[in-house]
Motif scaffolding. Sequence first.
Motif, PDB file in Angstrom:
ATOM      1  N   LEU A 295      -2.687 -28.439 -22.044  1.00 21.91           N
ATOM      2  CA  LEU A 295      -2.951 -27.388 -21.068  1.00 21.91           C
ATOM      3  C   LEU A 295      -1.989 -26.216 -21.265  1.00 21.91           C
ATOM      4  O   LEU A 295      -2.411 -25.055 -21.297  1.00 21.91           O
ATOM      5  N   ASN A 296      -0.703 -26.513 -21.444  1.00 22.39           N
ATOM      6  CA  ASN A 296       0.290 -25.447 -21.582  1.00 22.39           C
ATOM      7  C   ASN A 296       0.168 -24.709 -22.912  1.00 22.39           C
ATOM      8  O   ASN A 296       0.411 -23.509 -22.984  1.00 22.39           O
ATOM      9  N   ILE A 297      -0.206 -25.427 -23.976  1.00 19.18           N
ATOM     10  CA  ILE A 297      -0.432 -24.758 -25.261  1.00 19.18           C
ATOM     11  C   ILE A 297      -1.576 -23.754 -25.138  1.00 19.18           C
ATOM     12  O   ILE A 297      -1.498 -22.620 -25.629  1.00 19.18           O
ATOM     13  N   ASP A 298      -2.651 -24.167 -24.453  1.00 20.24           N
ATOM     14  CA  ASP A 298      -3.797 -23.263 -24.249  1.00 20.24           C
ATOM     15  C   ASP A 298      -3.401 -22.054 -23.403  1.00 20.24           C
ATOM     16  O   ASP A 298      -3.758 -20.912 -23.711  1.00 20.24           O
ATOM     17  N   LEU A 299      -2.606 -22.306 -22.357  1.00 21.58           N
ATOM     18  CA  LEU A 299      -2.197 -21.210 -21.469  1.00 21.58           C
ATOM     19  C   LEU A 299      -1.244 -20.246 -22.179  1.00 21.58           C
ATOM     20  O   LEU A 299      -1.274 -19.045 -21.909  1.00 21.58           O
ATOM     21  N   ALA A 300      -0.400 -20.768 -23.070  1.00 23.81           N
ATOM     22  CA  ALA A 300       0.492 -19.886 -23.842  1.00 23.81           C
ATOM     23  C   ALA A 300      -0.323 -18.928 -24.710  1.00 23.81           C
ATOM     24  O   ALA A 300      -0.031 -17.727 -24.796  1.00 23.81           O
ATOM     25  N   GLU A 301      -1.377 -19.462 -25.345  1.00 24.54           N
ATOM     26  CA  GLU A 301      -2.235 -18.633 -26.189  1.00 24.54           C
ATOM     27  C   GLU A 301      -3.001 -17.602 -25.366  1.00 24.54           C
ATOM     28  O   GLU A 301      -3.099 -16.425 -25.757  1.00 24.54           O
ATOM     29  N   GLN A 302      -3.551 -18.033 -24.236  1.00 23.68           N
ATOM     30  CA  GLN A 302      -4.308 -17.123 -23.384  1.00 23.68           C
ATOM     31  C   GLN A 302      -3.414 -16.031 -22.786  1.00 23.68           C
ATOM     32  O   GLN A 302      -3.814 -14.870 -22.683  1.00 23.68           O
TER      33      GLN A 302
ATOM     34  N   ASN B 220      -1.159 -10.173 -23.006  1.00 24.01           N
ATOM     35  CA  ASN B 220       0.217  -9.639 -22.923  1.00 24.01           C
ATOM     36  C   ASN B 220       0.912 -10.026 -21.622  1.00 24.01           C
ATOM     37  O   ASN B 220       1.657  -9.223 -21.041  1.00 24.01           O
ATOM     38  N   TYR B 221       0.665 -11.227 -21.147  1.00 19.42           N
ATOM     39  CA  TYR B 221       1.300 -11.730 -19.924  1.00 19.42           C
ATOM     40  C   TYR B 221       2.549 -12.531 -20.338  1.00 19.42           C
ATOM     41  O   TYR B 221       2.505 -13.746 -20.491  1.00 19.42           O
ATOM     42  N   ASP B 222       3.670 -11.825 -20.526  1.00 23.34           N
ATOM     43  CA  ASP B 222       4.897 -12.435 -21.048  1.00 23.34           C
ATOM     44  C   ASP B 222       5.431 -13.546 -20.159  1.00 23.34           C
ATOM     45  O   ASP B 222       5.960 -14.550 -20.649  1.00 23.34           O
ATOM     46  N   ASN B 223       5.338 -13.362 -18.850  1.00 27.07           N
ATOM     47  CA  ASN B 223       5.846 -14.387 -17.945  1.00 27.07           C
ATOM     48  C   ASN B 223       5.073 -15.688 -18.108  1.00 27.07           C
ATOM     49  O   ASN B 223       5.640 -16.784 -18.094  1.00 27.07           O
ATOM     50  N   GLY B 224       3.737 -15.569 -18.266  1.00 28.41           N
ATOM     51  CA  GLY B 224       2.909 -16.757 -18.475  1.00 28.41           C
ATOM     52  C   GLY B 224       3.264 -17.457 -19.781  1.00 28.41           C
ATOM     53  O   GLY B 224       3.324 -18.683 -19.847  1.00 28.41           O
ATOM     54  N   VAL B 225       3.506 -16.656 -20.833  1.00 28.44           N
ATOM     55  CA  VAL B 225       3.900 -17.228 -22.125  1.00 28.44           C
ATOM     56  C   VAL B 225       5.238 -17.970 -21.984  1.00 28.44           C
ATOM     57  O   VAL B 225       5.384 -19.099 -22.460  1.00 28.44           O
ATOM     58  N   SER B 226       6.203 -17.336 -21.333  1.00 33.62           N
ATOM     59  CA  SER B 226       7.534 -17.938 -21.186  1.00 33.62           C
ATOM     60  C   SER B 226       7.475 -19.254 -20.427  1.00 33.62           C
ATOM     61  O   SER B 226       8.073 -20.255 -20.834  1.00 33.62           O
ATOM     62  N   ILE B 227       6.741 -19.260 -19.303  1.00 32.64           N
ATOM     63  CA  ILE B 227       6.636 -20.478 -18.494  1.00 32.64           C
ATOM     64  C   ILE B 227       5.973 -21.592 -19.303  1.00 32.64           C
ATOM     65  O   ILE B 227       6.415 -22.746 -19.286  1.00 32.64           O
TER      66      ILE B 227
ATOM     67  N   TYR C 166      -8.576 -15.112 -19.643  1.00 33.87           N
ATOM     68  CA  TYR C 166      -8.050 -15.469 -18.334  1.00 33.87           C
ATOM     69  C   TYR C 166      -7.411 -14.222 -17.705  1.00 33.87           C
ATOM     70  O   TYR C 166      -6.900 -13.346 -18.393  1.00 33.87           O
ATOM     71  N   THR C 167      -7.406 -14.184 -16.393  1.00 33.62           N
ATOM     72  CA  THR C 167      -6.612 -13.167 -15.696  1.00 33.62           C
ATOM     73  C   THR C 167      -5.252 -13.777 -15.370  1.00 33.62           C
ATOM     74  O   THR C 167      -5.067 -14.995 -15.433  1.00 33.62           O
ATOM     75  N   LYS C 168      -4.285 -12.935 -15.014  1.00 34.92           N
ATOM     76  CA  LYS C 168      -2.960 -13.450 -14.656  1.00 34.92           C
ATOM     77  C   LYS C 168      -3.055 -14.406 -13.466  1.00 34.92           C
ATOM     78  O   LYS C 168      -2.364 -15.433 -13.419  1.00 34.92           O
ATOM     79  N   LYS C 169      -3.928 -14.086 -12.520  1.00 32.66           N
ATOM     80  CA  LYS C 169      -4.085 -14.921 -11.342  1.00 32.66           C
ATOM     81  C   LYS C 169      -4.619 -16.297 -11.727  1.00 32.66           C
ATOM     82  O   LYS C 169      -4.168 -17.323 -11.209  1.00 32.66           O
ATOM     83  N   GLN C 170      -5.613 -16.314 -12.650  1.00 34.66           N
ATOM     84  CA  GLN C 170      -6.164 -17.589 -13.100  1.00 34.66           C
ATOM     85  C   GLN C 170      -5.104 -18.416 -13.836  1.00 34.66           C
ATOM     86  O   GLN C 170      -5.009 -19.630 -13.640  1.00 34.66           O
TER      87      GLN C 170
END
Length: 476
Positions: free
Chosen positions: A49-56, A61-68, A22-26
Amino acid sequence: MKNKYILLLLFIFPLIGNAQLYTKKQIDSILQEEVSLIRDGKLEDALLLNIDLAEQSAKINYDNGVSIAYIRIANILCMIGRHLESLKYLNLADKKVSVKNDPLLKIRIYSIYGRNYSALKIIKKSIDYFNKGIDLCKKTSPINNRLLSNMYSNKASAFLSTDNKLDSTLIYLHKAIKTKESPFRYAVLANYYLKVKINNDSATSYLNKCKELMQRYDVTEYHKSIILQAQANLYKSTGNYNAAIDYYQQSLDISHQIKKYLEIRLSYKLMSETYELLREEKKSHEYLVKYTQFSDSINNLYKKDLDIIINNFLKEQEDTHQKTENRMSFLFGVSILLSIVIIIVITYYYRKKRLSLITEKEKVIKQKEIESDELKQKINEAFTELTSLAKNNDPSFLVRFQEIYPNVCEELLKINPKLVNTELSLCAMIWLNFSSKDIATYTFVQPKTVQTKKYRLRKKLKIPSDKNIYSWLKGL
């Protein structure tokens, strides 16, 4: 909404199949879908959905995406009563988010911490986190009124478990509404006036305001269940029991759908009470059994979570102690040395005296042992006698129990002077640790009847729902 989510997944899967990330935008775009899923009560879909997004997010290395994602996973787990797992994800998020870089995310973390500890009845820690969130909300510019209002509302809920619940709860409920109106908050305030203040006029006024705002605001499934429950409570308080049952059932159906276990348990209790008012004993008993069984399972879950939290807390204290050990080593060494000197002096002094007192002490100890053995024998004989009287359903059972244990019935009658002999006999059997099956056998009734009598007894003695009736009676 469902079709939109399916299209979203169809868009994602080709990327995964081609080993593309995934890209950060996606990721940011997909994160928006979680809000709709929560609103529709699709908590499991939102969780996956959020578990998948945390892994992606971690892969790129998108820390903000992991945190959210971690924060949203923690929020969903808190909503469905999985508080221990929720706290684990919060700890992960808390390490990644700083007040300086993202105060709003930090506020959300404080809010979910507070809700978890409130649900686990660790009220002081819960209120501490809500206070942190409120202070941080007021420092942000511009102030996020929605988050601040949520903090006030959650803090009001936490205060319900404290001694000063009346004043503090009402103060923070009004602060929440003054900060930002919502149908849900008016429903919560209406419930407060129905359950605590007992003022139907105020409750009606706030429910009318709630219905008015529902024309302008979208309402989540969880909030809808609370609003339906508040309306049912109003119908119940005004004597319209059939309408109350209908609204309780609607609220219960939503709670089942979104797995809100505490609300399911409460709905069972309220429906049992309402059917009792309708004099439908069979239905009342049916929901009472459901409430009792659900309460036991939830209490066991919370106890397990609480034990682990306490262990984690102890580990935190040990870590803190380790960090300060070097600074305190000198004082600690001096204290140990001084203690050794004092012990040596005291030992020397008492050793001289002990030689003259040892014979007398041995006599006293031996006498105490004899008295203890005699007392144990008397207690065993009394218990055997009472058990025999109970098994034979002997009318003298209660009289003999009062002779042997006079304080028990005295304390019970202080709490409720209107208790009749059959209720005192039931209390005596519970105090003697007879099981429901034993009581049913001795009194020639069905076990379900014993459960119903226990429930009515709890109400007459005002025993809290989270207290074990056997432990409570033993503590008199």
